[in-house]
Every structure is written in C-alpha cells, then in structure tokens.
Design a protein around this motif. Structure first.
Motif, mmCIF file in Angstrom:
data_model
loop_
_atom_site.group_PDB
_atom_site.id
_atom_site.type_symbol
_atom_site.label_atom_id
_atom_site.label_comp_id
_atom_site.label_asym_id
_atom_site.label_seq_id
_atom_site.Cartn_x
_atom_site.Cartn_y
_atom_site.Cartn_z
ATOM 1 N N UNK A 1 0.825 -1.192 0.000
ATOM 2 C CA UNK A 1 0.000 0.000 0.000
ATOM 3 C C UNK A 1 0.873 1.262 0.000
ATOM 4 N N UNK A 2 0.320 2.359 -0.467
ATOM 5 C CA UNK A 2 1.096 3.578 -0.666
ATOM 6 C C UNK A 2 1.103 4.460 0.576
ATOM 7 N N UNK A 3 2.147 5.267 0.670
ATOM 8 C CA UNK A 3 2.262 6.281 1.710
ATOM 9 C C UNK A 3 1.925 7.624 1.060
ATOM 10 N N UNK A 4 0.865 8.248 1.524
ATOM 11 C CA UNK A 4 0.260 9.398 0.839
ATOM 12 C C UNK A 4 0.285 10.628 1.726
ATOM 13 N N UNK A 5 0.589 11.775 1.133
ATOM 14 C CA UNK A 5 0.517 13.062 1.808
ATOM 15 C C UNK A 5 -0.543 13.921 1.128
ATOM 16 N N UNK A 6 -1.510 14.388 1.894
ATOM 17 C CA UNK A 6 -2.535 15.295 1.370
ATOM 18 C C UNK A 6 -2.300 16.672 1.974
ATOM 19 N N UNK A 7 -1.949 17.612 1.126
ATOM 20 C CA UNK A 7 -1.722 18.990 1.562
ATOM 21 C C UNK A 7 -2.993 19.772 1.303
ATOM 22 N N UNK A 8 -3.659 20.162 2.383
ATOM 23 C CA UNK A 8 -4.943 20.826 2.277
ATOM 24 C C UNK A 8 -6.064 19.845 2.542
ATOM 25 N N UNK A 9 -6.428 19.703 3.805
ATOM 26 C CA UNK A 9 -7.464 18.731 4.177
ATOM 27 C C UNK A 9 -8.742 19.447 4.575
ATOM 28 N N UNK A 10 -9.315 20.170 3.625
ATOM 29 C CA UNK A 10 -10.664 20.693 3.806
ATOM 30 C C UNK A 10 -11.646 19.575 3.521
ATOM 31 N N UNK A 11 -12.833 19.927 3.054
ATOM 32 C CA UNK A 11 -13.857 18.919 2.813
ATOM 33 C C UNK A 11 -13.425 17.871 1.814
ATOM 34 N N UNK A 12 -12.842 18.290 0.688
ATOM 35 C CA UNK A 12 -12.446 17.339 -0.347
ATOM 36 C C UNK A 12 -11.219 16.546 0.092
ATOM 37 N N UNK A 13 -10.205 17.224 0.618
ATOM 38 C CA UNK A 13 -8.994 16.532 1.038
ATOM 39 C C UNK A 13 -9.246 15.517 2.132
ATOM 40 N N UNK A 14 -10.080 15.886 3.113
ATOM 41 C CA UNK A 14 -10.373 14.960 4.205
ATOM 42 C C UNK A 14 -11.168 13.757 3.710
ATOM 43 N N UNK A 15 -12.141 14.003 2.830
ATOM 44 C CA UNK A 15 -12.925 12.887 2.290
ATOM 45 C C UNK A 15 -12.047 11.960 1.459
ATOM 46 N N UNK A 16 -11.130 12.537 0.687
ATOM 47 C CA UNK A 16 -10.200 11.730 -0.092
ATOM 48 C C UNK A 16 -9.321 10.895 0.832
ATOM 49 N N UNK A 17 -8.814 11.524 1.887
ATOM 50 C CA UNK A 17 -7.964 10.806 2.826
ATOM 51 C C UNK A 17 -8.667 9.636 3.471
#
Length: 278
Positions: A1-17
């Motif tokens: 599985x991948x190690x992922x960084x989400x920069x900007x965890x608003x509504x879309x970023x948090x849902x994606x995460x």
C-alpha cells in the motif's frame, strides 16, 4: 500500500484521505489547524507558506496531493498558496509525484466555446494567472506530476446556486451563458481514480479537465432550482451582460481513461434540493 501526503485537508482533502485510508493506504494530512483526533488520517500541523513548518516532515511519500485553497479572493492570498507555498512544497518533496488541483478559471474563453486540455489557457484575472503559473511550475518539476482542473464545485455545504435561485435573480437567457460544475463527491472520486490508475501503471496524460457531462446554460440551471424550491423564476438579464466568462468544459479525456461520474449532470447532483422551509 502507498504512503500518501494530502496537503490541504478541507472537505475534499479529508474525504479523499478517508477513502484512501479505507483502501489500506497510509495517509498523512497537512492542515494549519488539524483536528485533535482522526481514526483514518494522521494529521500534522503545518503552513506551506512557512517553509520552517515543513522542515521536519518525512519526505518518503509515494504520492502528494495538493488541494489547497487561498484564504481570500485577493492577490496576496493567492501568492501565498500558489507561489510561496507551492515552491516550499516542491522543494521539500522533490521527486515525489504530485496531483495538483487547479481550476477551469485558467480559461478566458468568453463566447460559449468548448474547451479541453489542449485549449488556450491564458487568463486575464490576476488570481487565475497565478494558478496557471503554478500549473506550469508543477508540470516542469516532475514528469510524473499531474494537473487536475476542477470546474465549479457544488454539493451540500456548497450551495451558491441554490441560494441564488431563491432570490429571483436576473440571469442572461439568450445567447446562453454556460455554467460548468462538478459535484464535490466526484472531486474526491476523480482524484482517487487518477491515483489508482497511476499505481496500476496506466499511461497518464499530464492534465485532466474534471467537469460533469452537462455544461448547461445558467438560465436553465437556476430556473430548475427555483422550481424545485417553489420560488419564482428568474428574470431576464440584458443580452451580453455576462459575456466576459462563458465556456463549455469537455471531459472526454478523463472519461476515456475510464472515469464515470457519480453525478453526470446538475439534476443528479441537486436532487436533494426541495421546497424552502419557513
């Protein structure tokens, strides 16, 4: 599985995460004021406009998502994100593939033309020019980087047109003034889909336009929303009043890769809208 960084965890970023974590990926989210606890996302406090706040972060990520919005509609706010912030991120995570969220505001077409990824993108507005310059910087930084241009994002909590339709607004009827949109759930879906396709080794383009299947006239959309809310229909605005911004977004490249929209048109995405409550 991948190690992922989400920069900007608003509504879309948090849902994606949360979606990617549910698939077994290890997800880290950067936010200036992260929540105290989240079972799916490992949050870290950082401000990309301040390079020092990134200095201690790990850099061995398999994927970076850049889903950051400016604090305001002013030039300094856009420069903080799309110049200073982006430069800091590219320097700190050099070599890590990035999915960069952009906007269809980079298109300045004004006569109802169809636009796609090959269309001229030379915006007049200074904020849109900063986004366009950021796109170029991202694409030049790494051949694995991808730009995703979202059109107008809507959905529960993003209800500008719903509120507008309730006010009996003046809307241009002819010639049609087109509006392009993408449901927030499809924003998440597109980003997850592109990441999954990259992991699978699919041949990828450098830029994707993400907008639903139905770039409908604003008059049609607002009239339908007004009817759903049992409100008066809009009034006709003088011809040419909205001529400065008018285009239709073509999503053929994204669909050719295999993505299918959960909400292909505004009637699907606004199906929850009903009569106004007293």
């Amino acid at each position: 599985m991948a190690k992922i960084l989400i920069i900007g965890c608003g509504g879309i970023g948090a849902a994606l995460g949360r979606q990617l974590a549910g698939q077994g990926h290890r997800v880290t989210g950067l936010k200036r004021q992260p929540p105290a606890v989240d079972d799916a996302i490992h949050y870290l406090a950082a401000d990309i406009a301040e390079a020092a706040t990134l200095a201690k972060l790990e850099t061995d990520f398999d994927q970076v998502f850049f889903i950051v919005s400016a604090d305001g509609r002013n030039e300094p706010s856009y420069r903080a994100v799309y110049q200073t912030g982006l430069q800091n991120v590219l320097e700190r995570f050099s070599g890590v593939p990035m999915l960069f969220v952009s906007s269809t505001s980079v298109y300045a077409q004004s006569r109802g033309e169809w636009v796609d990824e090959a269309s001229e993108a030379e915006p007049d507005d200074v904020n849109s020019r900063l986004i366009r310059q950021a796109e170029k910087q991202v694409l030049a930084a790494n051949p694995a980087n991808i730009v995703v241009r979202f059109s107008g994002i809507y959905g529960p909590g993003r209800e500008h047109l719903v509120r507008l339709a309730a006010t009996t607004p003046a809307i241009q009827q002819t010639p049609p003034y087109y509006t392009n949109r993408i449901h927030q759930d499809d924003c998440v879906g597109v980003l997850a889909f592109l990441f999954t396709r990259r992991l699978a080794g699919a041949s990828m383009d450098r830029c994707y336009l993400a907008s639903d299947d139905d770039p409908a006239p604003m008059w049609e959309v607002v009239s339908w929303l007004a009817e759903r809310q049992h409100c008066p229909q809009p009034v006709i605005k003088p011809v040419g009043a909205d001529a400065s911004l008018n285009k239709r977004c073509d999503n053929a490249r994204l669909k050719a890769l295999g993505y299918r929209f959960r909400f292909p048109g505004y009637k699907d995405g606004y199906c929850w809208v009903g009569p106004m409550q007293d």
